[in-house]
Design a protein around this motif. Structure first.
Motif, PDB file in Angstrom:
ATOM      1  N   UNK A  41       0.840  -1.208   0.000  1.00 17.84           N
ATOM      2  CA  UNK A  41       0.000   0.000   0.000  1.00 17.84           C
ATOM      3  C   UNK A  41       0.870   1.251   0.000  1.00 17.84           C
ATOM      4  N   UNK A  42       1.939   1.250   0.839  1.00 25.34           N
ATOM      5  CA  UNK A  42       2.822   2.419   0.897  1.00 25.34           C
ATOM      6  C   UNK A  42       3.477   2.684  -0.467  1.00 25.34           C
ATOM      7  N   UNK A  43       3.953   1.610  -1.099  1.00 25.25           N
ATOM      8  CA  UNK A  43       4.576   1.767  -2.414  1.00 25.25           C
ATOM      9  C   UNK A  43       3.550   2.284  -3.433  1.00 25.25           C
ATOM     10  N   UNK A  44       2.333   1.756  -3.342  1.00 27.77           N
ATOM     11  CA  UNK A  44       1.284   2.206  -4.254  1.00 27.77           C
ATOM     12  C   UNK A  44       0.923   3.666  -4.046  1.00 27.77           C
ATOM     13  N   UNK A  45       0.908   4.100  -2.769  1.00 23.19           N
ATOM     14  CA  UNK A  45       0.605   5.512  -2.477  1.00 23.19           C
ATOM     15  C   UNK A  45       1.687   6.424  -3.056  1.00 23.19           C
ATOM     16  N   UNK A  46       2.966   5.996  -2.904  1.00 23.69           N
ATOM     17  CA  UNK A  46       4.057   6.792  -3.481  1.00 23.69           C
ATOM     18  C   UNK A  46       3.895   6.905  -4.999  1.00 23.69           C
ATOM     19  N   UNK A  47       3.541   5.798  -5.622  1.00 18.33           N
ATOM     20  CA  UNK A  47       3.337   5.809  -7.077  1.00 18.33           C
ATOM     21  C   UNK A  47       2.154   6.684  -7.459  1.00 18.33           C
ATOM     22  N   UNK A  48       1.077   6.629  -6.645  1.00 21.17           N
ATOM     23  CA  UNK A  48      -0.106   7.452  -6.917  1.00 21.17           C
ATOM     24  C   UNK A  48       0.211   8.933  -6.780  1.00 21.17           C
ATOM     25  N   UNK A  49       1.005   9.277  -5.748  1.00 21.44           N
ATOM     26  CA  UNK A  49       1.391  10.686  -5.573  1.00 21.44           C
ATOM     27  C   UNK A  49       2.229  11.168  -6.753  1.00 21.44           C
ATOM     28  N   UNK A  50       3.103  10.302  -7.259  1.00 28.16           N
ATOM     29  CA  UNK A  50       3.918  10.675  -8.427  1.00 28.16           C
ATOM     30  C   UNK A  50       3.024  10.914  -9.642  1.00 28.16           C
ATOM     31  N   UNK A  51       2.014  10.064  -9.827  1.00 30.98           N
ATOM     32  CA  UNK A  51       1.089  10.242 -10.950  1.00 30.98           C
ATOM     33  C   UNK A  51       0.301  11.539 -10.815  1.00 30.98           C
ATOM     34  N   UNK A  52      -0.136  11.863  -9.603  1.00 31.12           N
ATOM     35  CA  UNK A  52      -0.878  13.107  -9.383  1.00 31.12           C
ATOM     36  C   UNK A  52      -0.003  14.321  -9.684  1.00 31.12           C
ATOM     37  N   UNK A  53       1.272  14.245  -9.276  1.00 26.49           N
ATOM     38  CA  UNK A  53       2.179  15.368  -9.590  1.00 26.49           C
ATOM     39  C   UNK A  53       2.346  15.529 -11.102  1.00 26.49           C
ATOM     40  N   UNK A  54       2.473  14.411 -11.798  1.00 35.65           N
ATOM     41  CA  UNK A  54       2.613  14.470 -13.262  1.00 35.65           C
ATOM     42  C   UNK A  54       1.348  15.044 -13.902  1.00 35.65           C
ATOM     43  N   UNK A  55       0.177  14.610 -13.412  1.00 37.28           N
ATOM     44  CA  UNK A  55      -1.084  15.140 -13.951  1.00 37.28           C
ATOM     45  C   UNK A  55      -1.206  16.629 -13.689  1.00 37.28           C
ATOM     46  N   UNK A  56      -0.759  17.057 -12.493  1.00 36.56           N
ATOM     47  CA  UNK A  56      -0.829  18.476 -12.140  1.00 36.56           C
ATOM     48  C   UNK A  56       0.048  19.314 -13.073  1.00 36.56           C
TER      49      UNK A  56
END
Length: 221
Positions: A41-56
């Protein structure tokens, strides 16, 4: 809509759904298996945050009308990710005794998962509405481009007509100059003809006078 943003968005939605499933599964586990799920879950959250930054970053590089729609989507995704983080905190809480953990699993966790599911449903509905808005923006933009192309075509036609009018005006100006020159030539010719008539008339008068004088002298003798 940016194809780059859509690619990141697709990855995030798949990742979010997977993290939600892992959280649900981890809630009923203990020991090493639970720790393994928490690490996932922690690794997935880090990946999700990276995707959100890219989308932003991608959203902020687009036109204002499209950017506003995409940033609204991002707010929904950030809220969804915060819910997943809240579920993770509950999973990693080490201060709970087994009985408290069981009570949490039976009450609080169930309620949290229900709320998360409801929020995810609302997120999907909001995403659908935003997609519809994006489609309308695309249609408006396509209409605007078609109107712009029509305007450019009309301007090109007007420019061509202006050039034709300028050419015709130049031709008429040249004809007018030629007519003026012709008038001057005819006027000069007319003046010369009148002058020649006067000269001829004077010569004829002199000749007649000479003939009369000759006849007078001959008859007088």
């Amino acid at each position: 809509m940016s194809t780059v943003f859509e690619g990141y968005e697709r990855q995030y939605c798949e990742l979010s759904a997977n993290l939600s499933k892992i959280c649900t599964a981890a809630a009923s586990l203990n020991g090493e298996r639970k720790k393994q799920k928490i690490s996932e879950i922690k690794a997935g959250i880090d990946e999700a945050e990276a995707l959100i930054r890219k989308m932003d970053l991608e959203a902020r590089s687009l036109q204002p009308n499209i950017k506003a729609v995409l940033l609204a989507k991002l707010r929904e995704y950030k809220s969804d990710l915060n819910n997943i983080k809240t579920e993770l905190k509950k999973l990693v809480s080490g201060n709970l005794n087994p009985s408290a953990r069981d009570a949490l699993l039976e009450s609080g966790m169930a309620d949290a998962l229900t709320v998360s599911a409801d929020q995810r449903d609302r997120l999907m509905i909001s995403t659908g509405r935003l997609n519809n808005s994006s489609d309308r923006i695309k249609d408006s933009r396509r209409t605007m481009l078609e109107t712009e192309e029509l305007g450019v075509s009309i301007l090109q036609d007007l420019h061509s007509q202006r050039q034709s009018l300028l050419h015709a005006h130049g031709t008429l100006h040249g004809v007018d100059d030629n007519v003026s020159k012709s008038k001057k030539i005819l006027s000069n010719m007319s003046k010369r003809m009148n002058r020649n008539k006067c000269i001829i008339s004077a010569i004829v008068a002199v000749l007649v006078l000479a003939i009369l004088l000759i006849l007078y002298f001959k008859l007088s003798k």
